[in-house]
Motif scaffolding. Structure first.
Motif, PDB file in Angstrom:
ATOM      1  N   MET A 111     -12.381 -29.662   6.503  1.00  0.00           N
ATOM      2  CA  MET A 111     -12.002 -28.774   7.605  1.00  0.00           C
ATOM      3  C   MET A 111     -10.483 -28.754   7.786  1.00  0.00           C
ATOM      4  O   MET A 111      -9.900 -27.716   8.080  1.00  0.00           O
ATOM      5  CB  MET A 111     -12.685 -29.203   8.898  1.00  0.00           C
ATOM      6  CG  MET A 111     -12.347 -28.273  10.040  1.00  0.00           C
ATOM      7  SD  MET A 111     -13.377 -28.514  11.459  1.00  0.00           S
ATOM      8  CE  MET A 111     -14.844 -27.670  10.948  1.00  0.00           C
ATOM      9  N   ARG A 115      -7.093 -25.502   6.276  1.00  0.00           N
ATOM     10  CA  ARG A 115      -5.965 -24.938   7.045  1.00  0.00           C
ATOM     11  C   ARG A 115      -4.716 -24.961   6.169  1.00  0.00           C
ATOM     12  O   ARG A 115      -4.668 -25.708   5.183  1.00  0.00           O
ATOM     13  CB  ARG A 115      -5.725 -25.773   8.309  1.00  0.00           C
ATOM     14  CG  ARG A 115      -6.926 -25.858   9.214  1.00  0.00           C
ATOM     15  CD  ARG A 115      -7.171 -24.574   9.971  1.00  0.00           C
ATOM     16  NE  ARG A 115      -8.555 -24.470  10.398  1.00  0.00           N
ATOM     17  CZ  ARG A 115      -9.039 -23.437  11.087  1.00  0.00           C
ATOM     18  NH1 ARG A 115      -8.275 -22.429  11.432  1.00  0.00           N
ATOM     19  NH2 ARG A 115     -10.314 -23.386  11.424  1.00  0.00           N
TER      20      ARG A 115
ATOM     21  N   GLN B 145     -14.385 -21.971  15.102  1.00  0.00           N
ATOM     22  CA  GLN B 145     -13.134 -22.391  14.454  1.00  0.00           C
ATOM     23  C   GLN B 145     -12.861 -21.571  13.190  1.00  0.00           C
ATOM     24  O   GLN B 145     -11.711 -21.391  12.812  1.00  0.00           O
ATOM     25  CB  GLN B 145     -13.112 -23.902  14.184  1.00  0.00           C
ATOM     26  CG  GLN B 145     -14.129 -24.457  13.202  1.00  0.00           C
ATOM     27  CD  GLN B 145     -13.777 -24.232  11.742  1.00  0.00           C
ATOM     28  OE1 GLN B 145     -12.594 -24.204  11.383  1.00  0.00           O
ATOM     29  NE2 GLN B 145     -14.789 -24.048  10.912  1.00  0.00           N
ATOM     30  N   ALA B 146     -13.907 -21.094  12.548  1.00  0.00           N
ATOM     31  CA  ALA B 146     -13.700 -20.270  11.343  1.00  0.00           C
ATOM     32  C   ALA B 146     -13.230 -18.865  11.699  1.00  0.00           C
ATOM     33  O   ALA B 146     -12.452 -18.257  10.958  1.00  0.00           O
ATOM     34  CB  ALA B 146     -14.991 -20.206  10.533  1.00  0.00           C
ATOM     35  N   MET B 148     -11.754 -17.906  14.776  1.00  0.00           N
ATOM     36  CA  MET B 148     -10.827 -17.757  15.901  1.00  0.00           C
ATOM     37  C   MET B 148      -9.468 -17.179  15.546  1.00  0.00           C
ATOM     38  O   MET B 148      -8.836 -16.517  16.358  1.00  0.00           O
ATOM     39  CB  MET B 148     -10.653 -19.097  16.640  1.00  0.00           C
ATOM     40  CG  MET B 148      -9.963 -20.170  15.849  1.00  0.00           C
ATOM     41  SD  MET B 148      -9.925 -21.721  16.790  1.00  0.00           S
ATOM     42  CE  MET B 148      -9.003 -22.740  15.657  1.00  0.00           C
ATOM     43  N   HIS B 149      -9.002 -17.417  14.306  1.00  0.00           N
ATOM     44  CA  HIS B 149      -7.668 -16.903  13.952  1.00  0.00           C
ATOM     45  C   HIS B 149      -7.746 -15.548  13.260  1.00  0.00           C
ATOM     46  O   HIS B 149      -6.761 -15.090  12.682  1.00  0.00           O
ATOM     47  CB  HIS B 149      -6.904 -17.921  13.110  1.00  0.00           C
ATOM     48  CG  HIS B 149      -7.662 -18.410  11.894  1.00  0.00           C
ATOM     49  ND1 HIS B 149      -8.814 -19.156  11.985  1.00  0.00           N
ATOM     50  CD2 HIS B 149      -7.425 -18.269  10.578  1.00  0.00           C
ATOM     51  CE1 HIS B 149      -9.243 -19.442  10.758  1.00  0.00           C
ATOM     52  NE2 HIS B 149      -8.428 -18.909   9.897  1.00  0.00           N
TER      53      HIS B 149
END
Lengths: 269, 294
Positions: A111, A115, B145-146, B148-149
């Protein structure tokens, strides 16, 4: 990188508090023993100095003969040579192997690496957090040693050398965590295997270095183990051995290079 | 094509393994397209996803995501990607909100307004520690979370696992909205019915090879419901309008080979005890559907 350091510290805060408390309690307990030991120093010295050389080395912190009534020798044998390193090595190795290894094992590492952060950045951030963690625990103990030593009749010791000894003991302990960290990060070794390897080097090295004076054939191999170069008594008197400096520079310098290069290229498990 | 996902002979072989985990995968997911990546366990779906995210290195071949090489430009790729792992792993002692805040910092983007919208739509519980959440609620955190951006590329492995039907619908809508915004979406799944509901196109992977691609909306076979039929006695011989996927004793799992009413008429000729519609399981269905020669 800063975000990752704070993230780790926040997650670790409870454990960190307990490690710090444990380390402080151990330190204070040992310091508090000195006044009563000092009264019986002559008898204790006699008993300890009659022990076989190897056993005496283990008990006395790597020195040939012992005077437990001497503050420096007392701190060397009772605090800096074995007690604090033992606690801090356990902390360093378990954290060193787990800081990336556990995340990789649990799957949470993916995870983070999904990013826009490079593997090198992540690795360095985790390592920085590990160093900060060790510094917090060790500096709390260092502050206590410096502050309480005069109150427990441990006089005649330089505060700066006490601080230096504590910090170098922490770095020496951390070096075994670094070994576990590098082994796990650079290779596909599991957290458990990396821990076992670092424990073997750390505690195995302690036993080897302590037994070497008793056994001729161990003297040469004992020079290959880190404990051979760790002399807290000399540091308390302001002398840091070149061997220890070279060892620490090698472990941290080379370790970072190996960990970054290995971790950048390998498949995550 | 600059956007989306393009792979060229992408392969992954592990040392000592009898066969490649992924063999010469040529795949293209265009911006605005939702692509279903379907296959059984071990078929190569997760290997593909992990290669695209550079968690593992390709043995040969290459891939670009949003015009960027997955290996050389790995960090830049991830500025454009939203990722949800299958069987998502999260930190149990932190709250969802703490996780979102941290991931936003790593992403270098403040996504708060859309994040709040997603939390509301999915009825997520970001103030609770993740370890206290049910599997479905943890999955919501993973999905949020995947998304959101608002990434240009979404890569999701079994995204609706554990979600209740209502939240599955919310998820489908969000994925469709992302595609309308121009995102390329790669969804790996076992579930044919879900793929049919959500995807524009599907690719079927088997033993590390992409064996078939098709536009899902044009394919009646894929869209036909799967029926479990229990006959009074042994499964009879059925006409061509009914495709038998599997049979055992008096029970057959079938699918309409053409119009549904023709298939139902064929079934009605026989003495039926019960007839239920069931979700298609790829592992069962596609092995039968495409056979070994596919």
């Amino acid at each position: 990188m800063i975000a990752t350091i704070f993230w780790e510290l926040r997650r670790r805060r409870t454990a960190l508090i307990w490690w710090t408390i444990g380390s402080i309690l151990m330190t204070v307990t040992i310091l508090a023993l000195f006044p009563s030991i000092q009264d019986k120093a002559a008898q204790m010295n006699q008993v300890i100095n009659q022990l076989p050389e190897g056993i005496r080395e283990m008990k006395a912190g790597g020195v040939g003969s012992v005077d437990v009534g001497d503050p420096a020798q007392f701190l060397n044998s009772q605090l800096f040579y074995i007690t604090l390193p033992m606690i801090w090595i356990i902390l360093a190795i378990t954290r060193g192997a787990a800081i990336l290894g556990r995340e990789e094992q649990d799957g949470t590492l993916e995870m983070l690496l999904a990013r826009p952060i490079s593997r090198s950045q992540l690795l360095l951030a985790k390592l920085a957090e590990l160093i900060i963690e060790m510094l917090i625990v060790s500096l709390a103990s260092a502050a206590l040693v410096v502050a309480l030593a005069p109150h427990f009749e441990l006089s005649g010791l330089s505060a700066s050398y006490l601080l230096l000894t504590t910090v170098l003991t922490a770095l020496f302990s951390l070096s075994f965590g670094m070994i576990a960290f590098v082994l796990q990060a650079a290779s596909s070794l599991t957290k458990r295997t990396a821990t076992a390897a670092a424990v073997a080097i750390g505690f195995g090295g302690y036993i080897l270095a302590s037994l070497a004076p008793m056994t001729d054939w161990l003297q040469t191999p004992s020079k290959l183990v880190p404990y051979h170069y760790f002399e807290p008594l000399a540091i308390l008197h302001g002398h840091v051995s070149t061997g220890l400096i070279i060892y620490l520079l090698d472990v941290f310098g080379l370790g970072i290079v190996l960990a970054v290069q290995g971790f950048r290229r390998r498949d995550l498990s | 094509m600059n956007g989306g996902i393009v792979t060229h002979n992408l392969s992954k072989a592990y040392p000592g393994a009898a066969e490649a985990a992924l063999s010469k995968l040529n795949l293209q997911v265009k911006p605005g397209e939702v692509y279903g990546f379907l296959g059984a366990n071990g078929a190569g779906k997760t290997t593909t996803v992990r290669l695209l995210l550079n968690f593992i290195q390709p043995s040969s071949g290459s891939a670009v995501v949003n015009g960027l090489d997955i290996v050389k430009d790995s960090v830049a790729v991830k500025r454009h990607v939203g990722y949800l792992a299958g069987d998502i792993a999260l930190w149990p002692k932190v709250t969802g909100q703490q996780l979102f805040d941290y991931l936003m910092q790593l992403q270098g983007k403040d996504c708060t307004p859309y994040l709040k919208e997603l939390v509301r739509k999915f009825e997520a519980e970001p103030q609770k520690k993740i370890g206290e959440l049910s599997k479905g609620n943890r999955q919501k955190i993973g999905i949020i979370q995947a998304l959101m951006h608002q990434p240009d590329v979404l890569i999701m492995d079994e995204p609706t696992s554990g979600l209740d039907p209502l939240k599955q619908e919310v998820f489908y809508k969000e994925v469709r909205a992302a595609a309308h915004r121009g995102a390329a979406v790669l969804v790996s799944s076992h579930n044919l019915a879900e793929a049919q509901r959500m995807c524009d196109r599907v690719g079927i992977i088997k033993h590390g090879r992409l064996i078939r691609e098709q536009t899902i909306k044009d394919d009646e076979q894929l869209g036909a419901p799967v029926l479990r039929v229990v006959f009074r006695s042994a499964v009879p011989t059925l006409g061509k309008s009914v495709k038998v996927i599997s049979k055992q004793g008096a029970t057959a799992v079938v699918q309409a080979a053409g119009p549904l009413n023709t298939a139902l008429a064929e079934l009605a000729k026989h003495d039926i005890v019960s007839l239920t519609s069931e979700q298609v399981n790829l592992e069962e269905e596609f092995m039968e559907y495409y056979g070994d020669g596919a």
